[in-house]
Design a protein around this motif. Structure first.
Motif, PDB file in Angstrom:
ATOM      1  N   ILE A  30       0.844  -1.200   0.000  1.00 17.61           N
ATOM      2  CA  ILE A  30       0.000   0.000   0.000  1.00 17.61           C
ATOM      3  C   ILE A  30       0.874   1.244   0.000  1.00 17.61           C
ATOM      4  CG2 ILE A  30      -1.675   1.311   1.357  1.00 17.61           C
ATOM      5  CD1 ILE A  30      -2.806  -1.399   2.293  1.00 17.61           C
ATOM      6  N   PHE A  31       1.915   1.245   0.824  1.00 19.05           N
ATOM      7  CA  PHE A  31       2.817   2.397   0.879  1.00 19.05           C
ATOM      8  C   PHE A  31       3.486   2.620  -0.469  1.00 19.05           C
ATOM      9  CE2 PHE A  31       7.138   4.019   1.633  1.00 19.05           C
ATOM     10  CZ  PHE A  31       6.805   5.266   2.119  1.00 19.05           C
ATOM     11  N   LEU A  32       4.001   1.564  -1.091  1.00 20.63           N
ATOM     12  CA  LEU A  32       4.646   1.710  -2.393  1.00 20.63           C
ATOM     13  C   LEU A  32       3.657   2.171  -3.455  1.00 20.63           C
ATOM     14  CD1 LEU A  32       7.058  -1.354  -2.454  1.00 20.63           C
ATOM     15  CD2 LEU A  32       7.618   1.053  -2.121  1.00 20.63           C
ATOM     16  N   GLY A  33       2.429   1.687  -3.366  1.00 19.69           N
ATOM     17  CA  GLY A  33       1.397   2.142  -4.291  1.00 19.69           C
ATOM     18  C   GLY A  33       1.097   3.623  -4.138  1.00 19.69           C
ATOM     19  N   LEU A  34       1.043   4.097  -2.903  1.00 18.74           N
ATOM     20  CA  LEU A  34       0.805   5.517  -2.672  1.00 18.74           C
ATOM     21  C   LEU A  34       1.967   6.373  -3.175  1.00 18.74           C
ATOM     22  CD1 LEU A  34      -0.793   5.433   0.874  1.00 18.74           C
ATOM     23  CD2 LEU A  34      -1.923   5.979  -1.279  1.00 18.74           C
ATOM     24  N   VAL A  35       3.189   5.893  -2.986  1.00 21.72           N
ATOM     25  CA  VAL A  35       4.349   6.631  -3.489  1.00 21.72           C
ATOM     26  C   VAL A  35       4.322   6.662  -5.016  1.00 21.72           C
ATOM     27  CG1 VAL A  35       6.872   6.599  -3.667  1.00 21.72           C
ATOM     28  CG2 VAL A  35       5.764   6.232  -1.465  1.00 21.72           C
ATOM     29  N   ALA A  36       3.979   5.551  -5.645  1.00 16.29           N
ATOM     30  CA  ALA A  36       3.900   5.502  -7.109  1.00 16.29           C
ATOM     31  C   ALA A  36       2.810   6.454  -7.618  1.00 16.29           C
ATOM     32  CB  ALA A  36       3.621   4.081  -7.579  1.00 16.29           C
ATOM     33  N   LEU A  37       1.659   6.464  -6.975  1.00 19.92           N
ATOM     34  CA  LEU A  37       0.600   7.386  -7.381  1.00 19.92           C
ATOM     35  C   LEU A  37       1.022   8.840  -7.210  1.00 19.92           C
ATOM     36  CD1 LEU A  37      -2.623   5.648  -6.030  1.00 19.92           C
ATOM     37  CD2 LEU A  37      -1.956   5.992  -8.402  1.00 19.92           C
ATOM     38  N   LEU A  38       1.757   9.126  -6.154  1.00 20.05           N
ATOM     39  CA  LEU A  38       2.247  10.481  -5.946  1.00 20.05           C
ATOM     40  C   LEU A  38       3.190  10.894  -7.070  1.00 20.05           C
ATOM     41  CD1 LEU A  38       2.540  12.981  -4.102  1.00 20.05           C
ATOM     42  CD2 LEU A  38       4.458  11.801  -3.034  1.00 20.05           C
ATOM     43  N   LEU A  39       4.101  10.009  -7.450  1.00 20.01           N
ATOM     44  CA  LEU A  39       5.027  10.329  -8.538  1.00 20.01           C
ATOM     45  C   LEU A  39       4.296  10.516  -9.857  1.00 20.01           C
ATOM     46  CD1 LEU A  39       8.029   8.002  -7.712  1.00 20.01           C
ATOM     47  CD2 LEU A  39       7.942  10.481  -7.540  1.00 20.01           C
ATOM     48  N   ILE A  40       3.325   9.657 -10.140  1.00 14.59           N
ATOM     49  CA  ILE A  40       2.548   9.787 -11.373  1.00 14.59           C
ATOM     50  C   ILE A  40       1.809  11.116 -11.391  1.00 14.59           C
ATOM     51  CG2 ILE A  40       0.553   8.857 -12.615  1.00 14.59           C
ATOM     52  CD1 ILE A  40       1.539   6.056 -11.710  1.00 14.59           C
ATOM     53  N   PHE A  41       1.181  11.478 -10.269  1.00 16.31           N
ATOM     54  CA  PHE A  41       0.464  12.744 -10.201  1.00 16.31           C
ATOM     55  C   PHE A  41       1.405  13.930 -10.400  1.00 16.31           C
ATOM     56  CE2 PHE A  41      -0.819  16.409  -7.658  1.00 16.31           C
ATOM     57  CZ  PHE A  41      -1.994  16.749  -8.326  1.00 16.31           C
ATOM     58  N   LEU A  42       2.587  13.890  -9.775  1.00 15.50           N
ATOM     59  CA  LEU A  42       3.528  14.999  -9.925  1.00 15.50           C
ATOM     60  C   LEU A  42       4.006  15.150 -11.360  1.00 15.50           C
ATOM     61  CD1 LEU A  42       5.661  14.705  -6.674  1.00 15.50           C
ATOM     62  CD2 LEU A  42       3.992  16.459  -7.262  1.00 15.50           C
ATOM     63  N   PHE A  43       4.323  14.039 -12.018  1.00 12.57           N
ATOM     64  CA  PHE A  43       4.759  14.123 -13.408  1.00 12.57           C
ATOM     65  C   PHE A  43       3.626  14.612 -14.310  1.00 12.57           C
ATOM     66  CE2 PHE A  43       8.293  11.265 -12.172  1.00 12.57           C
ATOM     67  CZ  PHE A  43       9.329  12.033 -12.671  1.00 12.57           C
ATOM     68  N   ALA A  44       2.409  14.176 -14.064  1.00 14.02           N
ATOM     69  CA  ALA A  44       1.279  14.633 -14.865  1.00 14.02           C
ATOM     70  C   ALA A  44       1.028  16.126 -14.652  1.00 14.02           C
ATOM     71  CB  ALA A  44       0.025  13.837 -14.512  1.00 14.02           C
ATOM     72  N   ALA A  45       1.102  16.578 -13.417  1.00 11.66           N
ATOM     73  CA  ALA A  45       0.894  18.000 -13.133  1.00 11.66           C
ATOM     74  C   ALA A  45       1.984  18.848 -13.784  1.00 11.66           C
ATOM     75  CB  ALA A  45       0.856  18.226 -11.628  1.00 11.66           C
ATOM     76  N   MET A  46       3.226  18.400 -13.703  1.00 12.50           N
ATOM     77  CA  MET A  46       4.309  19.155 -14.342  1.00 12.50           C
ATOM     78  C   MET A  46       4.159  19.169 -15.862  1.00 12.50           C
ATOM     79  SD  MET A  46       6.147  20.605 -12.158  1.00 12.50           S
ATOM     80  CE  MET A  46       7.515  21.096 -13.173  1.00 12.50           C
ATOM     81  N   PHE A  47       3.703  18.066 -16.453  1.00 12.93           N
ATOM     82  CA  PHE A  47       3.480  18.017 -17.898  1.00 12.93           C
ATOM     83  C   PHE A  47       2.410  19.022 -18.305  1.00 12.93           C
ATOM     84  CE2 PHE A  47       0.998  16.353 -21.458  1.00 12.93           C
ATOM     85  CZ  PHE A  47       1.978  16.357 -22.440  1.00 12.93           C
ATOM     86  N   VAL A  48       1.312  19.079 -17.557  1.00 11.37           N
ATOM     87  CA  VAL A  48       0.238  20.022 -17.866  1.00 11.37           C
ATOM     88  C   VAL A  48       0.741  21.456 -17.702  1.00 11.37           C
ATOM     89  CG1 VAL A  48      -2.020  20.857 -17.090  1.00 11.37           C
ATOM     90  CG2 VAL A  48      -1.611  18.406 -17.354  1.00 11.37           C
ATOM     91  N   PHE A  49       1.496  21.723 -16.648  1.00  8.12           N
ATOM     92  CA  PHE A  49       2.020  23.069 -16.413  1.00  8.12           C
ATOM     93  C   PHE A  49       2.964  23.503 -17.534  1.00  8.12           C
ATOM     94  CE2 PHE A  49       5.347  25.788 -14.547  1.00  8.12           C
ATOM     95  CZ  PHE A  49       4.567  26.886 -14.253  1.00  8.12           C
ATOM     96  N   VAL A  50       3.894  22.648 -17.907  1.00  8.75           N
ATOM     97  CA  VAL A  50       4.853  22.996 -18.962  1.00  8.75           C
ATOM     98  C   VAL A  50       4.137  23.153 -20.298  1.00  8.75           C
ATOM     99  CG1 VAL A  50       6.837  22.131 -20.282  1.00  8.75           C
ATOM    100  CG2 VAL A  50       6.832  21.986 -17.798  1.00  8.75           C
ATOM    101  N   SER A  51       3.155  22.306 -20.571  1.00 12.24           N
ATOM    102  CA  SER A  51       2.391  22.434 -21.812  1.00 12.24           C
ATOM    103  C   SER A  51       1.620  23.744 -21.851  1.00 12.24           C
ATOM    104  CB  SER A  51       1.413  21.268 -21.957  1.00 12.24           C
ATOM    105  OG  SER A  51       2.107  20.053 -22.035  1.00 12.24           O
TER     106      SER A  51
END
Length: 62
Positions: A30-51
């Motif tokens: 569960i902890f690793l899943g939450l960390v993975a979701l956090l990383l995915i969300f951060l990369f998606a947010a940065m992609f939207v911001f840069v775009s």
């Protein structure tokens, strides 16, 4: 003055341990899943911001 309060430290560990090192079976997944979701969300947010910045600059400076 370097005073170490062992009782306060033990209380902190008792409160923080379930979030960082779960003892129940499957808690690590569960902890690793939450960390993975956090990383995915951060990369998606940065992609939207840069775009958005790139599109905005293209509109302002063609």
């Amino acid at each position: 003055m370097n005073r170490f309060d062992r009782q306060l430290w033990q209380r902190f560990i008792a409160i923080a341990q379930p979030y960082f090192y779960p003892l129940e079976p499957g808690g690590g997944r569960i902890f690793l899943g939450l960390v993975a979701l956090l990383l995915i969300f951060l990369f998606a947010a940065m992609f939207v911001f840069v775009s958005a910045v790139c599109l905005g600059t293209q509109v302002l400076f063609p």
